[in-house]
Write a protein that holds these residues in place. Structure first.
Motif, mmCIF file in Angstrom:
data_model
loop_
_atom_site.group_PDB
_atom_site.id
_atom_site.type_symbol
_atom_site.label_atom_id
_atom_site.label_comp_id
_atom_site.label_asym_id
_atom_site.label_seq_id
_atom_site.Cartn_x
_atom_site.Cartn_y
_atom_site.Cartn_z
ATOM 1 N N ASP A 90 0.880 -1.179 0.000
ATOM 2 C CA ASP A 90 0.000 0.000 0.000
ATOM 3 C C ASP A 90 0.908 1.215 0.000
ATOM 4 O O ASP A 90 1.530 1.552 0.996
ATOM 5 C CB ASP A 90 -0.896 -0.006 1.237
ATOM 6 C CG ASP A 90 -1.865 1.176 1.242
ATOM 7 O OD1 ASP A 90 -1.714 2.064 0.389
ATOM 8 O OD2 ASP A 90 -2.747 1.208 2.105
ATOM 9 N N THR A 91 1.000 1.867 -1.149
ATOM 10 C CA THR A 91 1.890 3.012 -1.309
ATOM 11 C C THR A 91 1.066 4.253 -1.608
ATOM 12 O O THR A 91 0.198 4.230 -2.485
ATOM 13 C CB THR A 91 2.905 2.753 -2.438
ATOM 14 O OG1 THR A 91 3.726 1.644 -2.088
ATOM 15 C CG2 THR A 91 3.765 3.971 -2.679
ATOM 16 N N ARG A 92 1.341 5.329 -0.896
ATOM 17 C CA ARG A 92 0.628 6.587 -1.109
ATOM 18 C C ARG A 92 1.589 7.609 -1.722
ATOM 19 O O ARG A 92 2.671 7.871 -1.162
ATOM 20 C CB ARG A 92 0.081 7.120 0.212
ATOM 21 C CG ARG A 92 -0.808 6.118 0.952
ATOM 22 C CD ARG A 92 -2.039 5.752 0.142
ATOM 23 N NE ARG A 92 -2.820 4.669 0.728
ATOM 24 C CZ ARG A 92 -3.999 4.835 1.308
ATOM 25 N NH1 ARG A 92 -4.534 6.047 1.398
ATOM 26 N NH2 ARG A 92 -4.636 3.794 1.801
ATOM 27 N N VAL A 93 1.177 8.169 -2.842
ATOM 28 C CA VAL A 93 1.970 9.173 -3.546
ATOM 29 C C VAL A 93 1.266 10.514 -3.402
ATOM 30 O O VAL A 93 0.116 10.669 -3.823
ATOM 31 C CB VAL A 93 2.145 8.805 -5.030
ATOM 32 C CG1 VAL A 93 2.904 9.906 -5.768
ATOM 33 C CG2 VAL A 93 2.875 7.476 -5.165
ATOM 34 N N TYR A 94 1.956 11.483 -2.813
ATOM 35 C CA TYR A 94 1.396 12.814 -2.586
ATOM 36 C C TYR A 94 2.077 13.785 -3.559
ATOM 37 O O TYR A 94 3.302 13.851 -3.624
ATOM 38 C CB TYR A 94 1.625 13.251 -1.144
ATOM 39 C CG TYR A 94 0.948 12.344 -0.146
ATOM 40 C CD1 TYR A 94 -0.358 12.590 0.284
ATOM 41 C CD2 TYR A 94 1.616 11.232 0.370
ATOM 42 C CE1 TYR A 94 -0.978 11.745 1.190
ATOM 43 C CE2 TYR A 94 0.995 10.379 1.283
ATOM 44 C CZ TYR A 94 -0.298 10.651 1.688
ATOM 45 O OH TYR A 94 -0.917 9.808 2.577
ATOM 46 N N ALA A 95 1.252 14.515 -4.291
ATOM 47 C CA ALA A 95 1.804 15.381 -5.328
ATOM 48 C C ALA A 95 1.007 16.666 -5.446
ATOM 49 O O ALA A 95 -0.162 16.740 -5.071
ATOM 50 C CB ALA A 95 1.806 14.652 -6.672
ATOM 51 N N PHE A 96 1.681 17.694 -5.969
ATOM 52 C CA PHE A 96 1.048 18.927 -6.407
ATOM 53 C C PHE A 96 1.058 18.863 -7.929
ATOM 54 O O PHE A 96 2.062 19.186 -8.567
ATOM 55 C CB PHE A 96 1.840 20.147 -5.937
ATOM 56 C CG PHE A 96 1.136 20.992 -4.924
ATOM 57 C CD1 PHE A 96 -0.037 21.657 -5.245
ATOM 58 C CD2 PHE A 96 1.639 21.134 -3.650
ATOM 59 C CE1 PHE A 96 -0.688 22.451 -4.309
ATOM 60 C CE2 PHE A 96 1.006 21.920 -2.710
ATOM 61 C CZ PHE A 96 -0.169 22.579 -3.038
ATOM 62 N N GLY A 97 -0.023 18.403 -8.538
ATOM 63 C CA GLY A 97 -0.016 18.214 -9.976
ATOM 64 C C GLY A 97 1.007 17.156 -10.354
ATOM 65 O O GLY A 97 0.943 16.024 -9.889
ATOM 66 N N ASP A 98 1.977 17.534 -11.187
ATOM 67 C CA ASP A 98 3.020 16.604 -11.609
ATOM 68 C C ASP A 98 4.209 16.572 -10.654
ATOM 69 O O ASP A 98 5.130 15.761 -10.836
ATOM 70 C CB ASP A 98 3.522 16.978 -13.014
ATOM 71 C CG ASP A 98 2.462 16.755 -14.079
ATOM 72 O OD1 ASP A 98 1.602 15.883 -13.876
ATOM 73 O OD2 ASP A 98 2.499 17.455 -15.107
ATOM 74 N N ASP A 99 4.231 17.431 -9.663
ATOM 75 C CA ASP A 99 5.363 17.507 -8.743
ATOM 76 C C ASP A 99 5.123 16.604 -7.537
ATOM 77 O O ASP A 99 4.279 16.902 -6.678
ATOM 78 C CB ASP A 99 5.588 18.946 -8.279
ATOM 79 C CG ASP A 99 5.951 19.876 -9.418
ATOM 80 O OD1 ASP A 99 6.567 19.391 -10.396
ATOM 81 O OD2 ASP A 99 5.619 21.073 -9.344
ATOM 82 N N ILE A 100 5.837 15.488 -7.466
ATOM 83 C CA ILE A 100 5.695 14.567 -6.350
ATOM 84 C C ILE A 100 6.413 15.146 -5.130
ATOM 85 O O ILE A 100 7.604 15.464 -5.189
ATOM 86 C CB ILE A 100 6.282 13.189 -6.706
ATOM 87 C CG1 ILE A 100 5.499 12.580 -7.868
ATOM 88 C CG2 ILE A 100 6.245 12.258 -5.492
ATOM 89 C CD1 ILE A 100 6.068 11.259 -8.361
ATOM 90 N N GLU A 101 5.695 15.293 -4.026
ATOM 91 C CA GLU A 101 6.268 15.846 -2.799
ATOM 92 C C GLU A 101 6.894 14.765 -1.931
ATOM 93 O O GLU A 101 8.014 14.892 -1.470
ATOM 94 C CB GLU A 101 5.191 16.579 -2.000
ATOM 95 C CG GLU A 101 4.717 17.871 -2.620
ATOM 96 C CD GLU A 101 3.811 18.633 -1.683
ATOM 97 O OE1 GLU A 101 2.917 18.020 -1.059
ATOM 98 O OE2 GLU A 101 4.011 19.848 -1.550
ATOM 99 N N HIS A 102 6.146 13.705 -1.669
ATOM 100 C CA HIS A 102 6.695 12.595 -0.905
ATOM 101 C C HIS A 102 5.872 11.338 -1.157
ATOM 102 O O HIS A 102 4.761 11.398 -1.680
ATOM 103 C CB HIS A 102 6.787 12.909 0.593
ATOM 104 C CG HIS A 102 5.469 13.151 1.245
ATOM 105 N ND1 HIS A 102 4.809 14.357 1.204
ATOM 106 C CD2 HIS A 102 4.658 12.320 1.976
ATOM 107 C CE1 HIS A 102 3.673 14.288 1.864
ATOM 108 N NE2 HIS A 102 3.547 13.060 2.342
ATOM 109 N N VAL A 103 6.474 10.207 -0.786
ATOM 110 C CA VAL A 103 5.852 8.905 -1.001
ATOM 111 C C VAL A 103 5.966 8.098 0.284
ATOM 112 O O VAL A 103 7.035 8.076 0.913
ATOM 113 C CB VAL A 103 6.533 8.146 -2.164
ATOM 114 C CG1 VAL A 103 5.887 6.771 -2.362
ATOM 115 C CG2 VAL A 103 6.458 8.958 -3.456
ATOM 116 N N LEU A 104 4.884 7.451 0.682
ATOM 117 C CA LEU A 104 4.882 6.542 1.822
ATOM 118 C C LEU A 104 4.705 5.129 1.290
ATOM 119 O O LEU A 104 3.695 4.824 0.634
ATOM 120 C CB LEU A 104 3.753 6.884 2.798
ATOM 121 C CG LEU A 104 3.760 8.294 3.388
ATOM 122 C CD1 LEU A 104 2.596 8.467 4.358
ATOM 123 C CD2 LEU A 104 5.077 8.578 4.089
ATOM 124 N N VAL A 105 5.687 4.267 1.555
ATOM 125 C CA VAL A 105 5.682 2.907 1.023
ATOM 126 C C VAL A 105 5.454 1.932 2.169
ATOM 127 O O VAL A 105 6.221 1.898 3.140
ATOM 128 C CB VAL A 105 7.011 2.580 0.317
ATOM 129 C CG1 VAL A 105 6.995 1.147 -0.215
ATOM 130 C CG2 VAL A 105 7.271 3.566 -0.815
#
Length: 339
Positions: free
Chosen positions: A209-224
């Motif tokens: 279960d991976t969560r990808v947090y982004a502002f549009g195309d700019d990925i801020e951080h990922v929780l894996v």
């Protein structure tokens, strides 16, 4: 058109005997030499300012909510200071490399909803421009956020409601300003995508279960999050990825015990947006000491690592074992980035 002038010795002698030479007459060159009238003089050639920060790991020092912070650059191998400390406004105490321009003599930040730029003078970054958020794009209070320098040298920022946009919140506007002309109005660059949270899977693992947090195309951080094949959910792994390498890759540090670090203590996550999957690559072996900070070198080839035992360096390709550095400094401050 350029005109090449050749001056003979006889003409030089004649001018010398006639008293004052008219101001409009070009200065004569020695016999046999030429003067290129189109060549710029040394005074007309702009000189780039010296770098505002030296090369090394940038640390921020300061107490509580003091109005300023001090940035100290330290040598990666020894921890010794490199260059002179500089003072920045308090909100810039968590600065990133992109909040400085290419010369690192200008710094942008946001304070009280205002977009600001500060210029380095005599060791202090002093405000040289301020832009108040125009209240024209929505009913709520408009504030600037995510200020950074773009490749063209302009400052870009998101203008939206409130200090932060929650996942799924309303989109704001992207605006840009010229740091050299603080009296000019911001330029509207178009709609800014809102912050989003998307669920991805780890390629090749059924339990993830991976969560990808982004502002549009700019990925801020990922929780894996996930579990190794055959392991139960309670024996799973967890990685926090927040140091960008490029648009689709980030550095990750393990948040579980050594025996549950399936991809090592440090990993590289690559986001496949089309497939909604991520891949993980081990960069450092499992470690019983919790990783505290990761910083990436400016050329993107080296990683500086701090755990509870000290500082190490390793390569981004994962082909080398982390090497311990003689970085033994008490209270060096908060590491920000590698300049």
């Amino acid at each position: 058109m350029r005109r090449i002038i050749t001056v003979s010795a006889a003409v030089l002698l004649l001018l010398g005997g006639c008293g004052r030479v008219d101001d409009s007459t070009p200065e004569a060159a020695p016999s046999g030499e030429t003067v290129d009238e189109g060549a710029p003089t040394p005074e007309s050639t702009p000189q780039a300012p010296p770098p505002g920060l030296s090369s090394g790991i940038v640390f921020a020092q300061g107490v509580g909510l003091a109005p300023t912070k001090t940035l100290i650059v330290r040598d990666v191998a020894t921890g010794n200071p490199v260059g002179s400390p500089v003072v920045v406004p308090y909100p810039a105490g968590n600065a990133k490399r992109t909040t400085f321009d290419t010369t690192m003599n200008r710094l942008t930040y946001v304070k009280d909803c205002e977009l600001r730029v500060a210029t380095l003078t005599d060791g202090v970054f002093t405000d040289s421009g301020t832009w108040t958020a125009p209240q024209v794009y929505g009913a709520g209070e408009q504030c600037y956020q995510k200020a950074h320098f773009a490749e063209n040298g302009r400052i870009h920022a998101v203008l939206g409601e409130g200090q932060r946009q929650a996942p799924g919140g309303k989109a704001g506007r992207v605006v840009s300003v010229d740091p050299a002309t603080p009296d000019a109005d911001p330029k509207d660059e178009g709609v800014a995508d809102p912050r989003s949270e998307k669920v991805y899977k780890i390629d090749g693992l059924t339990t993830s279960d991976t969560r990808v947090y982004a502002f549009g195309d700019d990925i801020e951080h990922v929780l894996v999050n996930g579990a190794a094949p055959g392991a139960g959910v309670l024996d799973g792994f967890e990685y926090h990825c927040g140091v960008p390498v490029d648009a689709d890759r980030l550095l990750c540090s393990a948040r579980t015990d050594e025996d549950r670090q399936h991809f090592g203590s440090i990993a590289l996550v690559t986001v496949d947006r089309a497939a909604n999957t991520v891949t993980m690559k081990k960069l450092a072996p499992p470690n019983k000491s919790r990783i505290q900070h990761l910083v990436l070198s400016p050329d993107g080839k080296m990683i500086a690592i701090q755990d509870s035992t000290g500082w190490y360096t390793t390569t981004l390709d994962g082909a080398s074992t982390p090497v311990r550095q003689q970085f033994e400094v008490d209270n060096p401050g908060q590491p920000l980035f590698w300049s």
